[in-house]
Design a protein around this motif. Structure first.
Motif, PDB file in Angstrom:
ATOM      1  N   THR A 332      -6.070   7.800  12.792  1.00 21.36           N
ATOM      2  CA  THR A 332      -5.198   7.627  11.632  1.00 21.36           C
ATOM      3  C   THR A 332      -3.806   7.200  12.057  1.00 21.36           C
ATOM      4  N   GLU A 333      -3.301   7.836  13.111  1.00 21.94           N
ATOM      5  CA  GLU A 333      -1.981   7.477  13.617  1.00 21.94           C
ATOM      6  C   GLU A 333      -1.943   6.031  14.088  1.00 21.94           C
ATOM      7  N   ALA A 334      -2.987   5.587  14.792  1.00 19.02           N
ATOM      8  CA  ALA A 334      -3.010   4.220  15.319  1.00 19.02           C
ATOM      9  C   ALA A 334      -3.000   3.193  14.188  1.00 19.02           C
ATOM     10  N   PHE A 335      -3.846   3.409  13.189  1.00 15.36           N
ATOM     11  CA  PHE A 335      -3.841   2.491  12.057  1.00 15.36           C
ATOM     12  C   PHE A 335      -2.522   2.571  11.283  1.00 15.36           C
ATOM     13  N   SER A 336      -1.926   3.750  11.240  1.00 12.97           N
ATOM     14  CA  SER A 336      -0.627   3.890  10.568  1.00 12.97           C
ATOM     15  C   SER A 336       0.466   3.150  11.324  1.00 12.97           C
ATOM     16  N   TRP A 337       0.377   3.113  12.656  1.00 11.11           N
ATOM     17  CA  TRP A 337       1.336   2.331  13.427  1.00 11.11           C
ATOM     18  C   TRP A 337       1.210   0.847  13.108  1.00 11.11           C
ATOM     19  N   LEU A 338      -0.010   0.370  12.849  1.00  9.33           N
ATOM     20  CA  LEU A 338      -0.179  -1.028  12.443  1.00  9.33           C
ATOM     21  C   LEU A 338       0.508  -1.276  11.112  1.00  9.33           C
ATOM     22  N   VAL A 339       0.337  -0.351  10.175  1.00  4.93           N
ATOM     23  CA  VAL A 339       1.043  -0.448   8.895  1.00  4.93           C
ATOM     24  C   VAL A 339       2.550  -0.448   9.121  1.00  4.93           C
ATOM     25  N   THR A 340       3.005   0.399  10.034  1.00  2.00           N
ATOM     26  CA  THR A 340       4.430   0.500  10.326  1.00  2.00           C
ATOM     27  C   THR A 340       4.993  -0.800  10.876  1.00  2.00           C
ATOM     28  N   SER A 341       4.332  -1.350  11.888  1.00  2.84           N
ATOM     29  CA  SER A 341       4.843  -2.580  12.492  1.00  2.84           C
ATOM     30  C   SER A 341       4.866  -3.705  11.474  1.00  2.84           C
ATOM     31  N   PHE A 342       3.832  -3.782  10.666  1.00  2.24           N
ATOM     32  CA  PHE A 342       3.770  -4.798   9.626  1.00  2.24           C
ATOM     33  C   PHE A 342       4.861  -4.565   8.586  1.00  2.24           C
ATOM     34  N   GLY A 343       5.047  -3.294   8.206  1.00  7.60           N
ATOM     35  CA  GLY A 343       6.060  -2.972   7.196  1.00  7.60           C
ATOM     36  C   GLY A 343       7.478  -3.211   7.669  1.00  7.60           C
ATOM     37  N   VAL A 344       7.771  -2.857   8.922  1.00  9.74           N
ATOM     38  CA  VAL A 344       9.098  -3.109   9.473  1.00  9.74           C
ATOM     39  C   VAL A 344       9.360  -4.609   9.533  1.00  9.74           C
ATOM     40  N   GLY A 345       8.352  -5.350   9.962  1.00 14.06           N
ATOM     41  CA  GLY A 345       8.499  -6.794   9.995  1.00 14.06           C
ATOM     42  C   GLY A 345       8.746  -7.375   8.623  1.00 14.06           C
ATOM     43  N   ALA A 346       8.013  -6.883   7.626  1.00 14.34           N
ATOM     44  CA  ALA A 346       8.210  -7.362   6.263  1.00 14.34           C
ATOM     45  C   ALA A 346       9.613  -7.035   5.762  1.00 14.34           C
ATOM     46  N   ALA A 347      10.099  -5.836   6.097  1.00 18.01           N
ATOM     47  CA  ALA A 347      11.451  -5.454   5.688  1.00 18.01           C
ATOM     48  C   ALA A 347      12.497  -6.350   6.346  1.00 18.01           C
ATOM     49  N   VAL A 348      12.304  -6.639   7.629  1.00 15.41           N
ATOM     50  CA  VAL A 348      13.223  -7.536   8.333  1.00 15.41           C
ATOM     51  C   VAL A 348      13.161  -8.932   7.732  1.00 15.41           C
TER      52      VAL A 348
END
Length: 422
Positions: A332-348
């Protein structure tokens, strides 16, 4: 196994639909924040900053909550976080931009507490579906459904804005999000799922070099998509119909992703997923570049559809790569990190597109998308060696390689589990 047969599996349709509904607030947050801020008299730059605050907070919260889910189970983490996230958005919708510090605080709470439903669903697929071929199909279906959500969500939001107001639309979407999360966590698979035993390590999933390389690449994929969201609004403003033109472009982008995802899921791919991902991301970057031409609405709609074709395949392929490289007990953490990296990129991308639009026009906003796609490809090429080192996680591909031939064809139950039933 076809998509329809998969959805007829017990619990599968409920979990997929509940997760999509529960993630609707997150899927519409960027455009909702922009529309609400503009309606309250704020600038594109302020809207971009608020979206970035939400995105960064979401990025911080997803892996933390994902690790908590791996440790304590889904219901005890996801439902309280869904309520708190909705509360943050409700404060933003009621208070508006004055006082501004309260708006920032509301964005922090809403983003930080977003439940990790996306990672949670991918952790549940093995225990719900059982066979490895079904899990592979579910990953492809998951990516397709995600693109449908990112198409339908903004359309529903703009429809709610036209029917009521920006504030009411925010409240309605977040209420739906809570109901979706509730539907997931009261289900039997969610209540009984437990993560596999994990090695105690402060880095958790991040101790995998392959996963780190993937996260870096998808940061830039997120940057591209985030910039398109804002640039499309400016393009629609330039062409005299914000709601209609914007909805058309987003629908075309989602339709392209839907077609690409369905086609990708229908093929049994040979070879390593890591090499396949590099090719897909190269095509993704190539298709983003023509958007900077900003032709008329009809031609731009076609370009948006083409730009979306390789997004769902990239996401589906990334799911397999995550599964190959996530350390045991951190699914769950690993897939959540993928969401995180994608989300941070989208925010940037969202924050960067705002100033680019105001200083250099609509074309510059779409150029950010092209640059993001190119950067993602460059990361994958430069980190190819990192993907050669797999973790100790019992991944789908590793299990399939060690199964008898009938199991590989999906005719027997291999007993693969990314998590385990309590």
């Amino acid at each position: 196994m076809g998509y329809l047969e998969l959805l007829r599996t017990r619990h599968a349709a409920r979990l997929l639909l509940g997760t999509l509904l529960g993630r609707m607030p997150n899927a519409t947050a960027a455009i909702a924040i922009v529309l609400f801020t503009r309606a309250e008299g704020g600038s594109y730059s302020l809207a971009g900053v608020l979206s970035a605050v939400y995105g960064v907070s979401n990025a911080v919260g997803q892996p933390l909550l994902g690790r908590a889910v791996d440790l304590y189970g889904q219901p005890r983490v996801m439902l309280p976080s869904a309520f708190l996230s909705a509360l943050g958005m409700a404060v933003f919708a009621v208070a508006g931009l004055d006082p501004l510090p309260l708006a920032y605080a509301a964005m922090v709470v809403a983003g930080l507490c977003t439940p990790p439903l996306e990672g949670g669903l991918r952790a549940l697929w093995p225990s719900v579906l059982g066979r490895t071929d079904r899990v592979q199909t579910a990953y492809a279906l998951d990516a397709v459904a995600q693109e449908v959500m990112f198409t339908v969500g903004p359309l529903l939001l703009t429809f709610a804005v036209a029917l009521w107001s920006e504030a009411t639309a925010l409240l309605v979407v977040n209420l739906l999000g809570v109901l979706g999360a509730l539907s997931v966590v009261v289900s039997e698979p969610s209540r009984t799922w437990r993560s596999a035993p994990r090695e105690a390590h402060w880095l958790g999933a991040l101790r995998s070099r392959g996963l780190l390389a993937l996260l870096a690449a998808f940061f830039f994929v997120g940057t591209a998509l985030g910039s398109i969201t804002v640039a499309a609004i400016a393009y629609a403003d330039d062409h005299g119909g914000q709601d209609l033109v914007y909805g058309l472009l987003m629908a075309a982008l989602g339709f392209g992703a839907l077609v690409g995802g369905v086609a990708y899921g229908a093929v049994r791919w040979a070879g390593r997923a890591e090499a396949r991902l590099r090719v897909i991301v190269a095509l993704l970057a190539l298709c983003y570049l023509p958007l900077a031409l900003t032709p008329g609405v009809a031609a731009m709609t076609v370009l948006a559809a083409v730009a979306g074709v390789f997004l769902a395949p990239a996401i589906a392929c990334a799911f397999v790569v995550v599964d190959r490289h996530a350390p045991r007990g951190t699914v769950t953490e690993a897939f959540s990190w993928l969401v995180t990296s994608f989300g941070v990129g989208a925010a940037v991308g969202t924050a960067g597109a705002g100033p680019a639009l105001e200083n250099a026009g609509t074309t510059a906003g779409f150029l950010v998308a092209g640059a993001g796609g190119a950067a993602a490809l460059l990361v994958l090429l430069m980190t190819a060696k990192a993907f050669e080192i797999a973790s100790d996680n019992p991944t789908i591909e590793a299990v399939v390689e060690n199964l008898p031939e009938n199991d590989r064809n999906g005719t027997a139950e291999p007993g693969f589990r990314a998590g385990q039933q309590a």
